[in-house]
Every structure is written in C-alpha cells, then in structure tokens.
Design a protein around this motif. Structure first.
Motif, mmCIF file in Angstrom:
data_model
loop_
_atom_site.group_PDB
_atom_site.id
_atom_site.type_symbol
_atom_site.label_atom_id
_atom_site.label_comp_id
_atom_site.label_asym_id
_atom_site.label_seq_id
_atom_site.Cartn_x
_atom_site.Cartn_y
_atom_site.Cartn_z
ATOM 1 N N GLU A 1 -34.684 20.458 23.503
ATOM 2 C CA GLU A 1 -35.893 20.322 24.301
ATOM 3 C C GLU A 1 -36.730 19.107 23.936
ATOM 4 O O GLU A 1 -37.370 18.517 24.800
ATOM 5 C CB GLU A 1 -36.752 21.578 24.124
ATOM 6 N N ASP A 2 -36.756 18.731 22.659
ATOM 7 C CA ASP A 2 -37.681 17.714 22.176
ATOM 8 C C ASP A 2 -36.929 16.541 21.559
ATOM 9 O O ASP A 2 -36.243 16.696 20.549
ATOM 10 C CB ASP A 2 -38.614 18.342 21.142
ATOM 11 N N ASP A 3 -37.073 15.358 22.173
ATOM 12 C CA ASP A 3 -36.392 14.164 21.679
ATOM 13 C C ASP A 3 -36.915 13.715 20.320
ATOM 14 O O ASP A 3 -36.144 13.271 19.474
ATOM 15 C CB ASP A 3 -36.522 13.007 22.672
ATOM 16 N N LEU B 1 -27.458 19.359 18.470
ATOM 17 C CA LEU B 1 -27.710 20.025 19.751
ATOM 18 C C LEU B 1 -27.043 21.396 19.812
ATOM 19 O O LEU B 1 -27.579 22.322 20.425
ATOM 20 C CB LEU B 1 -27.246 19.152 20.905
ATOM 21 N N GLN B 2 -25.882 21.524 19.191
ATOM 22 C CA GLN B 2 -25.197 22.813 19.204
ATOM 23 C C GLN B 2 -25.871 23.821 18.283
ATOM 24 O O GLN B 2 -25.919 25.005 18.591
ATOM 25 C CB GLN B 2 -23.733 22.639 18.799
ATOM 26 N N GLU B 3 -26.428 23.342 17.154
ATOM 27 C CA GLU B 3 -27.010 24.254 16.176
ATOM 28 C C GLU B 3 -28.463 24.610 16.475
ATOM 29 O O GLU B 3 -28.885 25.727 16.218
ATOM 30 C CB GLU B 3 -26.936 23.639 14.774
ATOM 31 N N ASP B 4 -29.239 23.663 16.981
ATOM 32 C CA ASP B 4 -30.684 23.852 17.094
ATOM 33 C C ASP B 4 -31.112 23.770 18.557
ATOM 34 O O ASP B 4 -30.999 22.728 19.193
ATOM 35 C CB ASP B 4 -31.389 22.772 16.275
ATOM 36 N N THR B 5 -31.642 24.865 19.076
ATOM 37 C CA THR B 5 -32.054 24.873 20.482
ATOM 38 C C THR B 5 -33.315 24.047 20.706
ATOM 39 O O THR B 5 -33.500 23.502 21.787
ATOM 40 C CB THR B 5 -32.307 26.312 20.968
ATOM 41 N N TYR B 6 -34.180 23.928 19.711
ATOM 42 C CA TYR B 6 -35.394 23.129 19.881
ATOM 43 C C TYR B 6 -35.061 21.646 19.999
ATOM 44 O O TYR B 6 -35.765 20.908 20.681
ATOM 45 C CB TYR B 6 -36.367 23.375 18.725
ATOM 46 N N ALA B 7 -33.975 21.215 19.375
ATOM 47 C CA ALA B 7 -33.552 19.808 19.473
ATOM 48 C C ALA B 7 -33.122 19.469 20.895
ATOM 49 O O ALA B 7 -33.198 18.316 21.306
ATOM 50 C CB ALA B 7 -32.409 19.522 18.501
ATOM 51 N N VAL C 1 -31.059 22.865 28.896
ATOM 52 C CA VAL C 1 -32.115 23.857 29.104
ATOM 53 C C VAL C 1 -32.722 23.521 30.460
ATOM 54 O O VAL C 1 -33.333 22.478 30.637
ATOM 55 C CB VAL C 1 -33.171 23.779 27.983
ATOM 56 N N GLN C 2 -32.536 24.396 31.422
ATOM 57 C CA GLN C 2 -32.891 24.094 32.806
ATOM 58 C C GLN C 2 -34.376 23.824 32.970
ATOM 59 O O GLN C 2 -34.777 22.930 33.704
ATOM 60 C CB GLN C 2 -32.457 25.235 33.732
ATOM 61 N N ASN C 3 -35.213 24.570 32.282
ATOM 62 C CA ASN C 3 -36.654 24.389 32.396
ATOM 63 C C ASN C 3 -37.054 22.981 31.951
ATOM 64 O O ASN C 3 -37.860 22.324 32.594
ATOM 65 C CB ASN C 3 -37.380 25.440 31.556
ATOM 66 N N VAL C 4 -36.474 22.516 30.871
ATOM 67 C CA VAL C 4 -36.789 21.184 30.351
ATOM 68 C C VAL C 4 -36.282 20.109 31.310
ATOM 69 O O VAL C 4 -36.957 19.100 31.537
ATOM 70 C CB VAL C 4 -36.180 21.007 28.941
ATOM 71 N N GLU C 5 -35.137 20.313 31.896
ATOM 72 C CA GLU C 5 -34.594 19.345 32.853
ATOM 73 C C GLU C 5 -35.511 19.214 34.066
ATOM 74 O O GLU C 5 -35.744 18.111 34.559
ATOM 75 C CB GLU C 5 -33.185 19.750 33.291
ATOM 76 N N ASN C 6 -36.034 20.334 34.548
ATOM 77 C CA ASN C 6 -36.957 20.285 35.691
ATOM 78 C C ASN C 6 -38.240 19.546 35.336
ATOM 79 O O ASN C 6 -38.760 18.757 36.138
ATOM 80 C CB ASN C 6 -37.278 21.701 36.174
#
Length: 102
Positions: A21-23, A13-19, A76-81
């Motif tokens: 967003e996507d489980d 989670l710290q290294e990859d921002t796409y991780a 990531v706020q957008n993903v949380e919404n």
C-alpha cells in the motif's frame, strides 16, 4: 542498477501487506535490507550508500510496478483505485495551466 532490487521488492511485497500500500514504507524496508545501516545513520550517508550500491527510489518503485504486473493477486484494489483517482486529479489540475513563454 542493482540486480537484486527486484528480488528484494518481490520478497517484501509477498511478506508484508503494508508494503503493497505504501511506497515510502517499501523503500524504507528495501533500504534497511540492502544497506547495512541503522536508525542513527544520517540521510546523506544513506544516499551515498545507495549511489555506490546502484539503488535508486525510481528503481524500487519500478520493481514494485513490475512485480504487481506479474502477480496481480498482490494488488490491493482499494489502493489502486485511490492511486488512479489521484493521477486523474493531477492531470486535470495541471492540464488547465498554460506555461508563460516570454
């Protein structure tokens, strides 16, 4: 449960921002790091390896939620919404259905 799951998930989670967003992507990355498998490994063999190593999909997503709770700057706020809206829609849709008991 494998004790290293939380450490590996936090690192991902710290290294990859796409991780974040996507489980599914996160699960794939964790399995590739924790299990010595390549892209040609059959899915059944991967599941057996997970069983023997004490890894489960639920444990990975639980670790993700725990890491996100401890480190709110990773959210990531957008993903949380989007997740919250999907959950609300799910509850609204299935709360209308009544089970048929014979």
């Amino acid at each position: 449960m494998n004790k290293n799951i939380k450490r590996v998930v936090k690192q991902m989670l710290q290294e990859d921002t796409y991780a974040r967003e996507d489980d599914c992507y996160l699960i794939l990355q964790v399995l590739q790091q924790m299990l010595p498998c390549n892209s040609g490994t059959a899915f059944g063999q991967v599941l057996q390896g997970m069983k023997y190593k004490g890894i489960s999909f639920e444990a990975i997503t639980r670790a993700r939620r725990k890491v996100m709770e401890e480190n709110p700057q990773l959210k990531v706020q957008n993903v949380e919404n989007i997740r919250r809206k999907e959950e609300e829609n799910y509850f609204m849709e299935y709360s209308k259905h009544f089970p048929v008991i014979d």
